[in-house]
Design a protein around this motif. Sequence first.
Motif, PDB file in Angstrom:
ATOM      1  N   ASN A  35     -11.156   0.566  -4.128  1.00 49.07           N
ATOM      2  CA  ASN A  35      -9.849   1.177  -4.460  1.00 49.07           C
ATOM      3  C   ASN A  35      -9.108   1.432  -3.146  1.00 49.07           C
ATOM      4  N   THR A  36      -9.416   0.988  -2.045  1.00 43.66           N
ATOM      5  CA  THR A  36      -8.700   1.009  -0.755  1.00 43.66           C
ATOM      6  C   THR A  36      -7.592   0.173  -0.447  1.00 43.66           C
ATOM      7  N   SER A  39      -6.999  -5.710  -2.079  1.00 42.91           N
ATOM      8  CA  SER A  39      -6.194  -6.767  -2.710  1.00 42.91           C
ATOM      9  C   SER A  39      -4.718  -6.860  -2.571  1.00 42.91           C
ATOM     10  N   THR A  59     -11.599  -5.784  -8.180  1.00 41.14           N
ATOM     11  CA  THR A  59     -12.029  -7.161  -7.915  1.00 41.14           C
ATOM     12  C   THR A  59     -13.365  -7.268  -8.316  1.00 41.14           C
ATOM     13  N   PRO A  80     -15.114  -7.669  -3.519  1.00 39.34           N
ATOM     14  CA  PRO A  80     -15.157  -6.504  -4.396  1.00 39.34           C
ATOM     15  C   PRO A  80     -15.356  -5.045  -3.453  1.00 39.34           C
ATOM     16  N   GLY A  81     -15.077  -4.002  -4.085  1.00 37.26           N
ATOM     17  CA  GLY A  81     -15.183  -2.908  -3.088  1.00 37.26           C
ATOM     18  C   GLY A  81     -16.701  -2.304  -3.051  1.00 37.26           C
ATOM     19  N   LEU A 139      -3.455   3.440   3.295  1.00 37.76           N
ATOM     20  CA  LEU A 139      -2.872   4.425   2.475  1.00 37.76           C
ATOM     21  C   LEU A 139      -2.707   5.644   3.341  1.00 37.76           C
ATOM     22  N   ASP A 141       0.323   6.604   4.224  1.00 38.54           N
ATOM     23  CA  ASP A 141       1.501   7.274   3.502  1.00 38.54           C
ATOM     24  C   ASP A 141       0.787   8.424   2.738  1.00 38.54           C
ATOM     25  N   ALA A 167       0.507   0.989   5.556  1.00 37.26           N
ATOM     26  CA  ALA A 167       0.742   1.316   3.966  1.00 37.26           C
ATOM     27  C   ALA A 167       0.787   0.028   3.218  1.00 37.26           C
ATOM     28  N   ASN A 169       1.246  -1.333   0.385  1.00 36.43           N
ATOM     29  CA  ASN A 169       2.077  -1.625  -0.783  1.00 36.43           C
ATOM     30  C   ASN A 169       3.364  -1.833  -0.237  1.00 36.43           C
TER      31      ASN A 169
HETATM   32  N1  LIG Z   1       0.327   4.713  -1.649  1.00 31.60           N
HETATM   33  C1  LIG Z   1      -0.322   3.677  -1.489  1.00 31.60           C
HETATM   34  N2  LIG Z   1      -0.739   2.934  -2.113  1.00 31.60           N
HETATM   35  C2  LIG Z   1      -1.524   1.928  -1.932  1.00 31.60           C
HETATM   36  C3  LIG Z   1      -1.412   1.415  -0.799  1.00 31.60           C
HETATM   37  N3  LIG Z   1      -2.361   0.289  -0.634  1.00 31.60           N
HETATM   38  C4  LIG Z   1      -2.500  -0.091  -1.935  1.00 31.60           C
HETATM   39  N4  LIG Z   1      -2.009   0.818  -2.840  1.00 31.60           N
HETATM   40  C5  LIG Z   1      -2.389   1.314  -4.111  1.00 31.60           C
HETATM   41  O1  LIG Z   1      -3.766   1.324  -4.551  1.00 31.60           O
HETATM   42  C6  LIG Z   1      -4.278   1.069  -5.557  1.00 31.60           C
HETATM   43  C7  LIG Z   1      -5.592  -0.061  -5.474  1.00 31.60           C
HETATM   44  O2  LIG Z   1      -5.086  -1.038  -4.808  1.00 31.60           O
HETATM   45  P1  LIG Z   1      -6.120  -2.487  -5.062  1.00 31.60           P
HETATM   46  O3  LIG Z   1      -5.323  -3.256  -3.826  1.00 31.60           O
HETATM   47  O4  LIG Z   1      -6.332  -2.900  -6.058  1.00 31.60           O
HETATM   48  O5  LIG Z   1      -7.552  -2.037  -4.040  1.00 31.60           O
HETATM   49  P2  LIG Z   1      -8.666  -2.541  -3.959  1.00 31.60           P
HETATM   50  O6  LIG Z   1      -9.442  -2.341  -2.717  1.00 31.60           O
HETATM   51  O7  LIG Z   1      -8.661  -4.069  -4.003  1.00 31.60           O
HETATM   52  O8  LIG Z   1      -9.580  -2.167  -5.077  1.00 31.60           O
HETATM   53  P3  LIG Z   1     -11.223  -2.749  -5.560  1.00 31.60           P
HETATM   54  O9  LIG Z   1     -11.008  -4.263  -5.714  1.00 31.60           O
HETATM   55  O10 LIG Z   1     -11.312  -2.089  -6.883  1.00 31.60           O
HETATM   56  O11 LIG Z   1     -12.206  -2.375  -4.764  1.00 31.60           O
HETATM   57  C8  LIG Z   1      -3.082   0.114  -6.332  1.00 31.60           C
HETATM   58  O12 LIG Z   1      -2.483   0.922  -7.136  1.00 31.60           O
HETATM   59  C9  LIG Z   1      -2.255  -0.096  -4.895  1.00 31.60           C
HETATM   60  O13 LIG Z   1      -0.911  -0.375  -5.340  1.00 31.60           O
HETATM   61  C10 LIG Z   1      -0.972   2.107   0.400  1.00 31.60           C
HETATM   62  O14 LIG Z   1      -1.070   1.800   1.460  1.00 31.60           O
HETATM   63  N5  LIG Z   1      -0.378   3.243   0.015  1.00 31.60           N
END
Ligand SMILES: Nc1nc2c(ncn2[C@@H]2O[C@H](COP(=O)(O)OP(=O)(O)OP(=O)(O)O)[C@@H](O)[C@H]2O)c(=O)[nH]1
Lengths: 257, 83
Positions: A35-36, A39, A59, A80-81, A139, A141, A167, A169
């Motif tokens: 969840n970082t 993806s 993932t 995957p995380g 993240l 932000d 950031a 997203n």
């Molecule tokens: N505020 C903010 N949210 C973000 C950022 N990057 C990703 N997100 C959000 O964080 C959540 C997790 O993003 P994912 O890309 O699914 O994370 P992941 O690391 O692939 O997760 P796993 O596959 O479960 O390990 C999503 O809701 C994204 O929209 C960011 O830089 N800032």
Amino acid sequence: MCFIFPTVGPKMNHRDSVPRHTAADYTICLAGNPNTGKSTVFNALTGLKQHTGNWPGTTVSQTRGLYQYAGKNLALIDLPGTYSMLPNSPEEKIARDFICFGRPDVVVVVVDAACLERNLNLVLQVLEITPKVVVCLNLIDEAKRRGFSIDVRRLASELKVPVVPTAANRGSGLDCLKKHIWNSASKKIEAWPNLVQYPEVLECSLQQLEVELTRISLNGLSKRWVALRLLEDDKAALTLIKHYSTLSTGRWVCNEG
Amino acid sequence: MGLGQMIYTLADMPMGTAGMIMRLKAQSSTRRRLLDLGLVPGTVVRYVRQSPLGDPIAFDIRGAVVALRKVDAQTVFVDPVKE
Ligand SMILES: Nc1nc2c(ncn2[C@@H]2O[C@H](COP(=O)(O)OP(=O)(O)OP(=O)(O)O)[C@@H](O)[C@H]2O)c(=O)[nH]1
Ligand SMILES: [Mg+2]
């Protein structure tokens, strides 16, 4: 501690069992705690639509995509995380296996800037496997929103690897991330990261083991990392190491005393 | 403090309370694993969730919610943290 060294034989192709992108000039993987935003970074760089979600474990397998930089094809692998390089689930094993045995040219460790302390453990573990690491401080932000200010230059100089605040997203910081990935992949910049220093007694043993390990072809694996697995008696990792290196053709006995 | 309170593990914490990690009983790879999850002595964790069957139980550890099997939680000694 005693070793029986193997006879050198034909190389086992464990490497081939970890799929690698052949059409690409370089292979980059995205690792990090669950969840970082791995993806999200993956989608932004490749233009693909990997499933993202605001919970860990989104993932579950490795996915690959391509992007271009400086006229070259870079394959990007979304993993995957994982909390640890000592896997505890099939998903974590996929991540560990790729980082250790998939021969990535660069490992991008995506960390959560809002809980950096817990994320740095994995960064330090990956640095023991490969020096070719770029830290994506994602993240950023969210960290700002919570009132954290992170001294990025200090973090980079402590770790001695590039650290890029992003950031993902909103796409912010990603051009800079691509530049650092490129510099690292194309070896424009050689990395000599700061590694964890263990107590004297362990460092002595590690040094001895590393000397012994120069006698075998580890197929590119870090001697220090293999020596650490030996000291830890991490049987699962040692089995994979044997398959991957020339150790597969001989017996490798390690016992106390 | 009574004797009973000296053997206090993650599994004994009431829901919603916090505790400071004191000592890990597990050895070798299980120990490594628990440390990697952030259960390092000195860390304050909070018991935040329970699955419907009561096992696993989830803790907020250094900013992430992590589920632990009860048998593993029972090997992590904590001191209750008063708030
Ligand atoms: N505020 C903010 N949210 C973000 C950022 N990057 C990703 N997100 C959000 O964080 C959540 C997790 O993003 P994912 O890309 O699914 O994370 P992941 O690391 O692939 O997760 P796993 O596959 O479960 O390990 C999503 O809701 C994204 O929209 C960011 O830089 N800032
Ligand atoms: Mg993902």
